[in-house]
Write an enzyme that holds these catalytic residues in place. Structure first.
Site, PDB file in Angstrom:
ATOM      1  CG  ASP A   1      37.122  -3.938  -5.028  1.00 14.94           C
ATOM      2  OD1 ASP A   1      36.087  -3.714  -4.391  1.00 14.94           O
ATOM      3  OD2 ASP A   1      38.262  -3.627  -4.619  1.00 14.94           O
TER       4      ASP A   1
ATOM      5  CG  ASP B   1      37.701  -8.129 -11.888  1.00 11.48           C
ATOM      6  OD1 ASP B   1      38.574  -7.883 -11.036  1.00 11.48           O
ATOM      7  OD2 ASP B   1      36.836  -7.307 -12.229  1.00 11.48           O
TER       8      ASP B   1
ATOM      9  CG  ASP C   1      41.533  -7.714  -8.540  1.00  9.38           C
ATOM     10  OD1 ASP C   1      41.829  -6.636  -8.003  1.00  9.38           O
ATOM     11  OD2 ASP C   1      40.527  -7.859  -9.275  1.00  9.38           O
TER      12      ASP C   1
END
Ligand SMILES: [Mg+2]
Length: 258
Positions: free
Chosen positions: A26, A201, A24
């Site tokens: 960001d 996240d 991922d």
């Protein structure tokens, strides 16, 4: 110095040549900024990702909520295999799936959202072409208005869904998630047959963690969200970059348990 507490999940082992690595962007590779176009790609990260990709015979892909176009702009001149818009778009050696072109109605709703954001200082709209995201990271007071607008816009569109994230809600065409994109990569060279690893996240990464866990891979939550399917953990993006072996990112948080 205040030492942060250790994550509850064990730390993953360092990258191995036999991995298929999915990352991922960001909140994982990059720290969040108040607006998506204000993120900073740390010096040396592009080079490190390129080197890692070579070590993995190309089995490294970005899996992001950004569009493929935005990912290419962000990491230029690096152009990795990638899934964009939370799995709606995907580019590998074999395929290039782009999201559908926005309708006139969607463009009008996006413009209305931009007007609304102007009324809420700090809130912002990210135009992703195929959809848009309403952010209130820098404007917590705008959450209710942003969510209400998203619900109202959704009710006017056919074939769209809401994607909820960390201080953001997005309107996106139905179809695809990060888990589906990772599963599709794992069917193809050079990803097939390797040990799958995914770090992310946010809530949208959970479908990816489930796909990884079902294949006895390594799922890595960045941060401390309690309700995650991930089995391993890293503290924050600096910790992710240190794990990936980026030079100059020793991440000493003063915790002797690490
Ligand atoms: Mg993220």
């Amino acid at each position: 110095m205040h030492a942060r507490s250790a994550p509850q999940r064990p730390r993953p082992s360092p990258p191995d040549q036999g991995w298929a690595l999915f990352l991922d962007v960001d909140g994982c590779l990059l720290e969040f900024a108040d607006a998506p176009d204000k993120v900073i790609v740390p010096l040396g990260l592009r080079e490190r990702l390129h080197a890692l990709s070579e070590q993995l015979d190309g089995a490294l892909a970005l899996v992001s909520g950004r569009s493929l176009e935005a990912l290419d702009d962000l990491f230029w001149p690096l152009r990795l295999p990638a899934a964009g818009l939370h799995g709606l778009e995907r580019r590998s050696r074999n395929v290039e799936h782009r999201a559908p072109i926005a309708s006139q109605l969607l463009r009008r709703l996006c413009a209305e959202a931009e007007t609304l954001a102007i009324d809420h200082r700090g809130a912002m709209v990210e135009n992703k072409r195929a959809g848009f995201a309403l952010h209130w990271r820098a404007a917590p007071q705008a959450e209710h208005a942003m969510r209400a607008f998203a619900e109202s816009a959704l009710s006017q569109l056919v074939g769209y869904r809401l994607q909820h994230g960390d201080r953001v809600v997005e309107l996106l065409p139905v179809g695809g998630d990060k888990g589906g994109a990772i599963a599709a990569f794992l069917e193809e060279a050079p990803f097939a047959g390797r040990h799958p690893v995914f770090a992310g996240d946010d809530l949208t990464d959970e479908s990816g963690f489930r796909v990884i866990n079902a294949r006895a891979g390594t799922s890595v939550l960045v941060g401390k969200r309690p309700d995650s399917a991930a089995t391993f953990g890293l503290l924050d993006p600096a910790d992710v970059r240190a794990w990936l072996g980026m030079p100059g990112t020793d991440h000493d948080d003063g915790d002797p348990a690490r």
